[in-house]
Design an enzyme around this catalytic site. Structure first.
Site, PDB file in Angstrom:
ATOM      1  N   LYS A   1      23.697   2.099 -20.008  1.00 26.52           N
ATOM      2  CA  LYS A   1      23.089   2.490 -21.276  1.00 26.52           C
ATOM      3  C   LYS A   1      22.178   1.372 -21.736  1.00 26.52           C
ATOM      4  CE  LYS A   1      25.561   4.767 -24.414  1.00 26.52           C
ATOM      5  NZ  LYS A   1      26.707   5.040 -25.313  1.00 26.52           N
TER       6      LYS A   1
ATOM      7  N   HIS B   1      20.519  -2.863 -26.288  1.00 24.36           N
ATOM      8  CA  HIS B   1      19.645  -2.888 -27.469  1.00 24.36           C
ATOM      9  C   HIS B   1      19.772  -4.205 -28.239  1.00 24.36           C
ATOM     10  CE1 HIS B   1      23.255  -2.134 -29.766  1.00 24.36           C
ATOM     11  NE2 HIS B   1      23.516  -1.075 -29.015  1.00 24.36           N
TER      12      HIS B   1
ATOM     13  N   HIS C   1      23.150  -5.770 -28.868  1.00 20.02           N
ATOM     14  CA  HIS C   1      23.740  -6.534 -27.763  1.00 20.02           C
ATOM     15  C   HIS C   1      23.123  -7.931 -27.681  1.00 20.02           C
ATOM     16  CE1 HIS C   1      24.789  -2.419 -26.079  1.00 20.02           C
ATOM     17  NE2 HIS C   1      25.927  -3.006 -26.351  1.00 20.02           N
TER      18      HIS C   1
END
Length: 580
Positions: free
Chosen positions: A140, A143, A146
């Site tokens: 995933k 972004h 993170h």
């Protein structure tokens, strides 16, 4: 060092009030230096703190107490000025001693120990600290949240290590759960082995987006996802093999990104490691009578204060499969057994505050008193982080963008030196800029991302910190022959020198404060202010052209400031540059 003066003043107070000197250490603080301030005291004693901890009676007029205590204290060869303020006693120390004691370590090669041998820091508990941070989800998008988790966790790990703790840096990957059911089902439909080899993360992300869209209106896709995840939970070889491939690809890609950020992990763990242990945790909860079955058939723990099921936490789906929190319970128990940590710190965004509150509650209900040593450090959201090509998808895009923009800025400035690796320098300067912007305010605050402001060389930015450090390194290189083991501290009597020294007195307090609330803003603001004082000193205290012993003393001052700046930057996760 500051501890010498703190100890001396505490001993003086101890003799006067017939108390152990240790009780005065927390009440003594270095005075914050104002930029335009003329001669000022160095330490202040808070009478409020002394009343609060029972050293002084809590009744009576506090100002009278202040004046009375001050009148009992005598000046000596260390403390040459004692004055009072509002419920505080101010102490001014001997100026020659101030320079001598503070700059002493830098002539002995103990630069990295500055500020660490301190009674103030000795009061902190030391032991084994496990920090879980970054924790992206496999396949995933990585972004901005993170990125924040990564740099905040890295700061906490660095700080704890600097203060003498044994630190375990853990990346707990989101590598299990229904998202893998979707990805597994989606790869069968939309995946391509060739594309997976070419650009692994990008392709997995595209498949994930596509299958999610499909699942919104197609119940068959949702059912296929459930089937695939069930196969994973039952260890069916084909499903496990595909999952393993996705995981290995993603970890390999992430390692490359972490290396660019200057971040490393001791352990790459993940939810998948704890799927069997999650079932064991469920059995333990059942045996203690803590797991109930809801009307929907899900497994829940009652967290309501009155036991009326008004607040429950779901641990099992109706089909018996585990959830994120179930695996987190198992992971926490496993880590305690494996690493015997004294404290465990989770770094995630503030949307997960309730999750961790429930996790710690459940662990305590299971009889794990060590859950009191678990802590969630939460942070706000970054808004508007875009690259020139649009919204941020991968952290790599941000790093490429910050390097490109910094390179462009560097090419337009006259002060940029010829560099062996301009790309690497630009990347490190750019990452410093990202970190300082992120750390300047409270972690809990959301903030708006603005490339222009972040990369300014003027003002309180990471670029300014790097420029100050590189400038000091240049000064050291140009005057290598001058550096000496001894220097004359009485030659550093100008107010500009004193301001730098007084500011350095605060370093151990800043580390102490950071260790308590785990906020990097204290250290960032200390370093930015130090850089401003250094800029003034650079202008007003020339080394070149000064008398030999004056030049030597000034060089020692700059050398000390440079070391403290570098040490602080490293704790923040910034690589100090010697040239830029």
């Amino acid at each position: 060092m500051a501890s010498f003066f703190r100890r001396t003043i505490a001993a003086k107070l101890g003799r006067t009030l017939q108390q152990p000197e240790d009780v005065f250490i927390p009440a003594l603080t270095a005075i914050t230096v104002l930029k335009k301030q003329q001669e000022s005291p160095d330490f202040k004693l808070s009478l409020g703190t002394l009343r609060g901890n029972g050293v002084l009676p809590s009744h009576g007029d506090i100002q009278q107490q202040t004046e009375h205590l001050a009148s009992q204290l005598k000046e000596d060869s260390v403390v040459e000025g004692i004055t009072t303020g509002k419920a505080v006693i101010n102490f001014k120390v001997n100026r020659k001693l101030l320079a001598e004691k503070l700059l002493e370590p830098f002539g002995k090669g103990e630069d990295d120990k500055f500020g660490l041998n301190s009674e103030l820091l000795d009061s902190l508990k030391r032991g084994t600290t496990l920090v879980e941070y970054s924790s992206p989800n496999i396949a995933k998008k990585f972004h901005a949240g993170h990125l924040r988790s990564t740099i905040i966790g890295n700061f906490i790990a660095n700080l704890k290590e600097t203060l003498g703790n044994k630190v375990i840096r853990m990346n707990y990957l989101g590598d299990w759960g229904m998202q893998f059911g979707l990805l597994g089902a989606g790869f069968g439909q939309f995946g391509s082995v060739e594309k997976l080899k070419e650009n692994p993360l990008q392709h997995l992300f595209e498949v994930y987006v596509q299958v999610n869209k499909e699942a919104e209106h197609n119940p068959d896709v949702k059912q296929a996802a459930r089937v695939f995840f069930k196969q994973l939970e039952q260890h069916e070889s084909q499903a496990v093999s595909l999952w393993q491939q996705f995981r290995e690809i993603t970890v390999k890609e992430y390692r490359h990104v972490y290396k660019r950020l200057g971040v490393h992990f001791d352990v790459y763990s993940g939810e998948s490691f704890h799927q069997d242990q999650a079932q064991e945790a469920v059995r333990q909860l059942q045996s203690r009578g803590l797991l109930k079955t809801s009307e929907k058939g899900t497994g829940v723990v009652d967290l309501s204060p009155h036991g009326d099921m008004s607040s429950v936490c779901t641990l099992l789906r109706s089909d018996g499969t585990s959830l994120y929190i179930t695996r987190d319970i198992a992971a926490a128990i496993d880590r305690k057994e494996k690493y015997c940590f004294d404290e465990m710190i989770y770094v995630t965004d503030k949307s997960q505050e309730n999750h961790f509150s429930q996790l710690f509650q459940i662990l305590r209900a299971m009889g794990h008193s060590w859950a009191d040593g678990c802590r969630h450090v939460s942070f706000g959201l970054v808004q508007g982080m875009k690259t020139r090509t649009g919204d941020v998808v991968f952290l790599e895009d941000v790093l490429d963008e910050v390097r490109a923009r910094t390179l462009q800025n560097m090419s337009q400035t006259n002060t940029t030196k010829e560099l062996e690796d301009a790309d690497d320098t630009a990347e490190k300067v750019g990452i410093s800029a990202l970190i300082v912007r992120d750390f300047k305010g409270s972690l809990h605050s959301d903030y708006k991302f603005d490339w222009e402001r972040i990369l300014q060389s003027q003002g309180d930015t990471g670029v300014f910190l790097q420029y100050t450090h590189a400038r000091l390194c240049s000064l050291m290189r140009k005057n290598e022959g001058l550096a000496a083991a001894t220097f004359n501290p009485s030659l550093l009597g100008e107010q500009t020198s004193i301001s730098v020294l007084q500011h350095l007195l605060r370093y151990e307090e800043v580390l102490h404060q950071s260790a308590q609330d785990l906020e990097p803003k204290h250290l960032v603001n200390f370093l930015l202010k130090l850089s401003h004082f250094i800029a003034s000193a650079h202008r007003e205290l020339p080394v070149k052209g000064s008398q030999h012993d004056v030049a030597q003393a000034r060089l020692r001052l700059f050398s000390g400031a440079c070391s403290v700046l570098a040490n602080g930057m490293r704790i923040l996760g910034i690589t100090p540059l010697n040239k830029m």
